[in-house]
Design an enzyme around this catalytic site. Sequence first.
Site, PDB file in Angstrom:
ATOM      1  CB  THR A  40      -0.930   0.032   1.225  1.00 59.52           C
ATOM      2  OG1 THR A  40      -0.144   0.124   2.414  1.00 59.52           O
ATOM      3  CG2 THR A  40      -1.819  -1.193   1.277  1.00 59.52           C
ATOM      4  CG  ASP A  41      -1.256   4.863  -1.219  1.00 58.12           C
ATOM      5  OD1 ASP A  41      -1.880   4.568  -0.176  1.00 58.12           O
ATOM      6  OD2 ASP A  41      -1.814   5.330  -2.226  1.00 58.12           O
ATOM      7  CB  ALA A  42       1.311   7.480   2.778  1.00 58.35           C
TER       8      ALA A  42
END
Length: 148
Positions: free
Chosen positions: A21-23
């Site tokens: 995932t991203d942030a």
Amino acid sequence: MRAQNGAQPFQHRCRVYYEDTDAGGIVYYVNYLKFMERARTERLRSLGFAQSTLAGENLLFVVHSAEARYMAPAKLDDELNVSAEVMELNRASLRFRQQVRRASDDALLCEGQFLIACVRADSLKPRAIPEALRKAFATDPGLFPAGD
């Protein structure tokens, strides 16, 4: 070679981890390609063909082209079902249709098509798919999508 039947496509189940995932906790777009690669590899394994064994026989499968469409995001901890359907079986290539769906609600998150070429491991030149593998692909009812 094309075939049609009503069998369900091969499904590989996986979970979204933090590293995917991203942030914001949303799966980074390129990771869907990784999920689909794993499903294709597991499909081969389910037919009795491990990538490591094939490489020892001077055979590799490489992605020639990829097309993906993104419909909705997967998120951290989602469980996913990733399909791997063979749409075409040619002398030295396979065309897969794949979908990534969230297991909890069957929502379609991403779908794509992939042309996979069979090549010699030592030269990366095209080679015919071995007969045993062709037979496994051609006779397995779960490999060809219904209605295509």
